[in-house]
Design a protein around this motif. Structure first.
Motif, PDB file in Angstrom:
ATOM      1  N   LEU A 171       0.772  -1.314  -0.069  1.00 57.02           N
ATOM      2  CA  LEU A 171       0.031  -0.058   0.025  1.00 57.02           C
ATOM      3  C   LEU A 171       1.077   1.157  -0.020  1.00 57.02           C
ATOM      4  N   TYR A 172       1.950   1.283   0.726  1.00 57.57           N
ATOM      5  CA  TYR A 172       2.426   2.643   0.934  1.00 57.57           C
ATOM      6  C   TYR A 172       3.755   2.973  -0.299  1.00 57.57           C
ATOM      7  N   GLU A 173       4.234   1.538  -0.763  1.00 57.51           N
ATOM      8  CA  GLU A 173       5.246   1.775  -1.766  1.00 57.51           C
ATOM      9  C   GLU A 173       4.918   2.471  -2.961  1.00 57.51           C
ATOM     10  N   ASP A 174       3.721   2.667  -3.485  1.00 57.30           N
ATOM     11  CA  ASP A 174       3.375   3.472  -4.633  1.00 57.30           C
ATOM     12  C   ASP A 174       3.194   4.893  -4.446  1.00 57.30           C
ATOM     13  N   ILE A 175       3.018   5.344  -3.296  1.00 56.25           N
ATOM     14  CA  ILE A 175       2.615   6.758  -2.835  1.00 56.25           C
ATOM     15  C   ILE A 175       3.971   7.518  -3.280  1.00 56.25           C
ATOM     16  N   PRO A 176       3.899   8.703  -4.305  1.00 58.71           N
ATOM     17  CA  PRO A 176       5.276   8.969  -4.681  1.00 58.71           C
ATOM     18  C   PRO A 176       6.149   9.440  -3.751  1.00 58.71           C
ATOM     19  N   ILE A 177       6.268  10.230  -2.955  1.00 58.53           N
ATOM     20  CA  ILE A 177       7.574  10.521  -2.062  1.00 58.53           C
ATOM     21  C   ILE A 177       7.553   9.735  -0.950  1.00 58.53           C
ATOM     22  N   ILE A 178       6.405   9.604  -0.074  1.00 64.20           N
ATOM     23  CA  ILE A 178       6.218   8.686   0.733  1.00 64.20           C
ATOM     24  C   ILE A 178       6.630   7.332   0.705  1.00 64.20           C
TER      25      ILE A 178
END
Length: 79
Positions: free
Chosen positions: A13-20
């Motif tokens: 879930l988190y890996e594809d959020i651009p900078i985060i």
């Protein structure tokens, strides 16, 4: 749901959020508690993100050069 599934779900879930996502990947890679399988997956994802970034920058530069040349030729025809 067991801990491994929760960890993988959080990663996906988190890996594809651009900078985060990039920060999240780097934090997990630095962590000593992260499983080696997860670290290998994250290294691969980070490599893919870097390759995508480089290709995107190259594409933007090429598009900019083409657009400038087209606009230059159009403006020269108008004069």
């Amino acid at each position: 749901m067991n801990e491994k599934k929760k960890q993988w779900l959080k990663i996906i879930l988190y890996e594809d959020i651009p900078i985060i996502g990039i920060i999240f990947i780097l934090v997990l890679l630095k962590s000593k508690k992260t499983n080696t399988t997860v670290k290998e997956y994250l290294k691969l994802k980070l490599q893919i993100k870097i390759i995508r970034l480089i290709l995107s920058i190259i594409a933007l530069i090429v598009l900019y050069i083409v657009a400038v040349n087209k606009l230059d030729s159009l403006l020269s025809k108008l004069q």
